[in-house]
Design a protein around this motif. Structure first.
Motif, PDB file in Angstrom:
ATOM      1  N   CYS A  37       0.729  -1.198   0.102  1.00 16.01           N
ATOM      2  CA  CYS A  37       0.031   0.055  -0.048  1.00 16.01           C
ATOM      3  C   CYS A  37       0.758   1.126   0.046  1.00 16.01           C
ATOM      4  N   VAL A  38       0.696   2.379  -0.939  1.00 18.19           N
ATOM      5  CA  VAL A  38       1.444   3.488  -0.991  1.00 18.19           C
ATOM      6  C   VAL A  38       1.317   4.099   0.208  1.00 18.19           C
ATOM      7  N   ALA A  39       0.331   4.099   0.839  1.00 19.16           N
ATOM      8  CA  ALA A  39      -0.260   4.931   1.962  1.00 19.16           C
ATOM      9  C   ALA A  39       0.420   4.573   3.440  1.00 19.16           C
ATOM     10  N   CYS A  40       0.292   3.216   3.620  1.00 17.28           N
ATOM     11  CA  CYS A  40       0.781   2.761   4.996  1.00 17.28           C
ATOM     12  C   CYS A  40       1.873   1.925   4.697  1.00 17.28           C
ATOM     13  N   GLY A  41       2.327   1.287   3.634  1.00 18.25           N
ATOM     14  CA  GLY A  41       3.332   0.254   3.583  1.00 18.25           C
ATOM     15  C   GLY A  41       3.001  -1.111   3.868  1.00 18.25           C
ATOM     16  N   ASN A  42       1.912  -1.554   4.216  1.00 17.87           N
ATOM     17  CA  ASN A  42       1.295  -2.877   4.234  1.00 17.87           C
ATOM     18  C   ASN A  42       1.219  -3.652   3.277  1.00 17.87           C
ATOM     19  N   ARG A  43       1.099  -4.862   2.996  1.00 22.51           N
ATOM     20  CA  ARG A  43       0.918  -5.841   1.977  1.00 22.51           C
ATOM     21  C   ARG A  43      -0.279  -5.727   1.458  1.00 22.51           C
ATOM     22  N   LEU A  44      -0.617  -5.453   0.081  1.00 21.01           N
ATOM     23  CA  LEU A  44      -1.929  -5.402  -0.429  1.00 21.01           C
ATOM     24  C   LEU A  44      -2.568  -7.058  -0.499  1.00 21.01           C
TER      25      LEU A  44
END
Length: 229
Positions: free
Chosen positions: A16-23
């Motif tokens: 995720c470009v916002a939080c960095g978690n895996r999509l």
């Protein structure tokens, strides 16, 4: 999901470009958690809204809308950064589709003849590899069926970044920044929608409108992904 997609996401996880978690599967660019917390403006197609008022007295605007509010360091800021500087072409188109999906039911696009993305200077676009505003327009076009007009105006110079400038300095920075081309004459009598990624003072968009002011009976509206209220 195909085996190839499974393997790709395992070895090269999409984040995720916002939080960095895996999509997760089905998520694109922004995870559902971040998407659910985005600060919608809810301007939609409200006549005389606050964003539209930003342009009153500057040029005869028909309507204006933006999907999200922008705040420095916030989720929307991280999305915009990824769109501009991280090569996130698909994200740009996705955000354009998001704009189209949200505004289409409100009638915002009724009567619009074409989408006109704010152009980058040729060297900056060549270096970046794309114009994020044009990709936004392509995404909107996917949802609305409206044509994208790329050749009506061009940027005369690679003006200095607006990021750290005051409102007055931004206006000086964009004076006579755009010029209409011969193709712009075909827009006479039409209603065009200027497309940009973010609205701050409105200086750049007003400069675009000024470049088109000599075209007969042209009507101009504006849409952006984000707005710094």
């Amino acid at each position: 999901m195909s085996l190839w997609t499974d393997l790709r996401d395992f070895f090269f996880p999409r984040l995720c470009v916002a939080c960095g978690n895996r999509l997760l599967s089905g998520e694109e660019g922004v995870c559902l958690r971040c998407a659910s917390s985005l600060p919608y403006t809810h301007l939609y197609n409200k006549v005389g809204n606050e964003m539209e008022q930003c342009f009153w007295g500057r040029f005869p605007i028909e309507r204006a809308s933006s999907l999200f509010y922008y705040a420095k360091g916030g989720t929307v800021a991280r999305i915009l950064y990824a769109m501009k500087y991280d090569g996130q072409r698909k994200l740009c188109v996705k955000m354009g589709e998001w704009i189209g999906s949200e505004l289409l039911p409100t009638g915002f696009f009724d009567g619009i003849d074409c989408l006109l993305p704010v152009p980058l200077f040729r060297t900056r676009e060549r270096k970046r590899g794309y114009n994020q505003s044009e990709l936004l327009a392509r995404g909107i076009a996917e949802k609305t069926g409206l044509p994208v007009c790329r050749n009506a105006i061009y940027r005369l110079r690679n003006n200095a970044t607006q990021t750290h400038k005051s409102g007055y300095a931004r206006w000086l920075n964009v004076q006579e920044l755009f010029c209409a081309t011969a193709d712009a004459a075909s827009l006479a009598g039409k209603h065009i929608l200027l497309v940009d990624d973010v609205l701050t003072t409105g200086a750049t968009l007003v400069a675009c409108a000024d470049a088109l002011s000599a075209i007969g009976d042209i009507r101009i509206s504006i849409v952006t992904l984000a707005w710094t209220k």
